[in-house]
Design a protein around this motif. Structure first.
Motif, PDB file in Angstrom:
ATOM      1  N   PHE A  29       0.822  -1.211   0.000  1.00 14.83           N
ATOM      2  CA  PHE A  29       0.000   0.000   0.000  1.00 14.83           C
ATOM      3  C   PHE A  29       0.856   1.262   0.000  1.00 14.83           C
ATOM      4  O   PHE A  29       0.531   2.243  -0.672  1.00 14.83           O
ATOM      5  N   ILE A  30       1.939   1.255   0.741  1.00 16.22           N
ATOM      6  CA  ILE A  30       2.836   2.410   0.752  1.00 16.22           C
ATOM      7  C   ILE A  30       3.444   2.614  -0.641  1.00 16.22           C
ATOM      8  O   ILE A  30       3.509   3.737  -1.149  1.00 16.22           O
ATOM      9  N   ALA A  31       3.867   1.525  -1.273  1.00 13.37           N
ATOM     10  CA  ALA A  31       4.449   1.613  -2.616  1.00 13.37           C
ATOM     11  C   ALA A  31       3.432   2.135  -3.621  1.00 13.37           C
ATOM     12  O   ALA A  31       3.746   2.984  -4.461  1.00 13.37           O
ATOM     13  N   LEU A  32       2.210   1.662  -3.546  1.00 13.41           N
ATOM     14  CA  LEU A  32       1.178   2.154  -4.450  1.00 13.41           C
ATOM     15  C   LEU A  32       0.872   3.630  -4.177  1.00 13.41           C
ATOM     16  O   LEU A  32       0.578   4.384  -5.096  1.00 13.41           O
ATOM     17  N   GLY A  33       0.946   4.034  -2.933  1.00 13.21           N
ATOM     18  CA  GLY A  33       0.758   5.446  -2.591  1.00 13.21           C
ATOM     19  C   GLY A  33       1.845   6.317  -3.189  1.00 13.21           C
ATOM     20  O   GLY A  33       1.583   7.425  -3.668  1.00 13.21           O
ATOM     21  N   VAL A  34       3.071   5.820  -3.188  1.00 10.59           N
ATOM     22  CA  VAL A  34       4.180   6.565  -3.803  1.00 10.59           C
ATOM     23  C   VAL A  34       3.943   6.689  -5.305  1.00 10.59           C
ATOM     24  O   VAL A  34       4.117   7.765  -5.889  1.00 10.59           O
ATOM     25  N   ASP A  35       3.529   5.598  -5.952  1.00 12.35           N
ATOM     26  CA  ASP A  35       3.230   5.650  -7.383  1.00 12.35           C
ATOM     27  C   ASP A  35       2.070   6.603  -7.668  1.00 12.35           C
ATOM     28  O   ASP A  35       2.098   7.359  -8.639  1.00 12.35           O
ATOM     29  N   TYR A  36       1.048   6.569  -6.830  1.00  8.04           N
ATOM     30  CA  TYR A  36      -0.091   7.476  -7.019  1.00  8.04           C
ATOM     31  C   TYR A  36       0.361   8.929  -6.890  1.00  8.04           C
ATOM     32  O   TYR A  36      -0.064   9.789  -7.654  1.00  8.04           O
ATOM     33  N   GLY A  37       1.246   9.205  -5.951  1.00  7.88           N
ATOM     34  CA  GLY A  37       1.787  10.555  -5.806  1.00  7.88           C
ATOM     35  C   GLY A  37       2.566  10.986  -7.037  1.00  7.88           C
ATOM     36  O   GLY A  37       2.480  12.137  -7.474  1.00  7.88           O
ATOM     37  N   LEU A 123       3.655   7.480 -18.661  1.00  7.83           N
ATOM     38  CA  LEU A 123       4.499   7.540 -17.468  1.00  7.83           C
ATOM     39  C   LEU A 123       4.818   6.124 -17.005  1.00  7.83           C
ATOM     40  O   LEU A 123       3.911   5.305 -16.834  1.00  7.83           O
ATOM     41  N   ASP A 124       6.101   5.830 -16.830  1.00  9.47           N
ATOM     42  CA  ASP A 124       6.511   4.519 -16.331  1.00  9.47           C
ATOM     43  C   ASP A 124       6.226   4.426 -14.841  1.00  9.47           C
ATOM     44  O   ASP A 124       6.461   5.364 -14.089  1.00  9.47           O
ATOM     45  N   MET A 125       5.729   3.281 -14.430  1.00 11.26           N
ATOM     46  CA  MET A 125       5.381   3.050 -13.035  1.00 11.26           C
ATOM     47  C   MET A 125       6.229   1.895 -12.495  1.00 11.26           C
ATOM     48  O   MET A 125       5.865   0.730 -12.642  1.00 11.26           O
ATOM     49  N   PRO A 126       7.373   2.189 -11.881  1.00 11.91           N
ATOM     50  CA  PRO A 126       8.272   1.111 -11.467  1.00 11.91           C
ATOM     51  C   PRO A 126       7.684   0.173 -10.411  1.00 11.91           C
ATOM     52  O   PRO A 126       7.887  -1.030 -10.481  1.00 11.91           O
ATOM     53  N   ILE A 127       6.950   0.710  -9.479  1.00 13.62           N
ATOM     54  CA  ILE A 127       6.421  -0.147  -8.408  1.00 13.62           C
ATOM     55  C   ILE A 127       5.135  -0.838  -8.849  1.00 13.62           C
ATOM     56  O   ILE A 127       4.951  -2.029  -8.625  1.00 13.62           O
ATOM     57  N   SER A 128       4.254  -0.109  -9.505  1.00  9.96           N
ATOM     58  CA  SER A 128       3.000  -0.701  -9.969  1.00  9.96           C
ATOM     59  C   SER A 128       3.221  -1.759 -11.039  1.00  9.96           C
ATOM     60  O   SER A 128       2.361  -2.596 -11.273  1.00  9.96           O
ATOM     61  N   GLY A 132       1.403  -5.575 -12.427  1.00 11.07           N
ATOM     62  CA  GLY A 132       0.842  -5.686 -13.767  1.00 11.07           C
ATOM     63  C   GLY A 132       0.455  -4.371 -14.425  1.00 11.07           C
ATOM     64  O   GLY A 132      -0.210  -4.371 -15.447  1.00 11.07           O
ATOM     65  N   TYR A 133       0.859  -3.246 -13.845  1.00 13.43           N
ATOM     66  CA  TYR A 133       0.558  -1.926 -14.420  1.00 13.43           C
ATOM     67  C   TYR A 133       1.863  -1.181 -14.660  1.00 13.43           C
ATOM     68  O   TYR A 133       2.237  -0.312 -13.870  1.00 13.43           O
ATOM     69  N   PRO A 134       2.571  -1.476 -15.776  1.00 15.73           N
ATOM     70  CA  PRO A 134       3.888  -0.868 -15.987  1.00 15.73           C
ATOM     71  C   PRO A 134       3.857   0.605 -16.384  1.00 15.73           C
ATOM     72  O   PRO A 134       4.802   1.327 -16.128  1.00 15.73           O
ATOM     73  N   THR A 135       2.758   1.048 -17.012  1.00 16.48           N
ATOM     74  CA  THR A 135       2.685   2.449 -17.439  1.00 16.48           C
ATOM     75  C   THR A 135       1.294   3.009 -17.191  1.00 16.48           C
ATOM     76  O   THR A 135       0.322   2.266 -17.046  1.00 16.48           O
ATOM     77  N   VAL A 136       1.229   4.340 -17.171  1.00 13.09           N
ATOM     78  CA  VAL A 136      -0.040   5.058 -17.062  1.00 13.09           C
ATOM     79  C   VAL A 136      -0.041   6.114 -18.161  1.00 13.09           C
ATOM     80  O   VAL A 136       0.949   6.815 -18.352  1.00 13.09           O
ATOM     81  N   ASN A 137      -1.136   6.199 -18.899  1.00 14.12           N
ATOM     82  CA  ASN A 137      -1.274   7.218 -19.939  1.00 14.12           C
ATOM     83  C   ASN A 137      -1.989   8.429 -19.354  1.00 14.12           C
ATOM     84  O   ASN A 137      -3.099   8.309 -18.850  1.00 14.12           O
ATOM     85  N   LEU A 138      -1.341   9.573 -19.434  1.00 17.18           N
ATOM     86  CA  LEU A 138      -1.899  10.811 -18.903  1.00 17.18           C
ATOM     87  C   LEU A 138      -2.283  11.737 -20.056  1.00 17.18           C
ATOM     88  O   LEU A 138      -1.596  11.776 -21.070  1.00 17.18           O
TER      89      LEU A 138
END
Length: 184
Positions: A29-37, A123-128, A132-138
């Motif tokens: 959860f902490i790692a996902l929070g960092v990725d969300y930030g 955007l590359d997402m190292p922790i996510s 199974g979620y390597p990138t996010v399209n913004l």
């Protein structure tokens, strides 16, 4: 050996397994929070790039070439994680805005007074990526308009269309229109 003592020995270490499992879930959860930030920060930077490009492009209207050139130049001044934003020609739409009908019409004419800029970034997402979620399209969209009175515009109004401003958009548009009416 008594039965009770054997049961206690059999349970020994079971709390350690539970603590390790809870710790792993907490760390996830902490790692996902960092990725969300990181996503929230990148989205804000992308919106800044789109806003800057729209304002700069609007200052070059009604000349489409100047508007596109300025929009592209200003978008490249903002970077996400050290990489500048680059707009494609299709990301800048020049047209006219009818204030009465509140409609943007795509197409370059002699009276083109508005443009819409769409900035995109993967955007590359190292922790996510571990989940199974390597990138996010913004995507960020910004519009800019200029009122021309036979000369280059003295006023550029940029309207924030992001979700954080969605509730106040009608009041802001009315205030913008009142400002333009006062200037005319």
């Amino acid at each position: 050996m008594s039965r009770k003592l054997r049961r206690v020995r059999a349970r020994r270490g079971s709390s350690l397994v539970i603590v390790i499992l809870v710790f792993m879930v907490l760390m996830a959860f902490i790692a996902l929070g960092v990725d969300y930030g990181a996503v929230a920060s990148a989205r804000a930077e992308l919106q800044i790039a789109a806003d800057a490009a729209a304002m700069a492009g609007a200052s070059g209207l009604p000349n489409e070439d100047i508007a596109r050139e300025r929009a592209m130049a200003y978008s490249e001044q903002v970077s996400i994680r050290g990489t500048p934003i680059s707009l494609a020609d299709s990301d800048i739409v020049v047209g006219s805005y009818d204030r009465t009908a509140k409609v943007f019409t795509e197409g370059v004419t002699a009276s083109s007074d508005a443009l819409v800029v769409t900035a995109r970034r993967e955007l590359d997402m190292p922790i996510s990526s571990l989940f199974g979620y390597p990138t996010v399209n913004l995507t960020a969209v910004a519009g800019g308009g200029a009122t021309t009175l036979g000369k280059m515009p003295d006023l550029v109004i940029l309207q924030d269309l992001t979700t954080s401003f969605r509730d106040e958009i009608d009041e802001a548009r009315a205030a913008d229109e009142a400002l333009v009416d006062c200037i005319h």
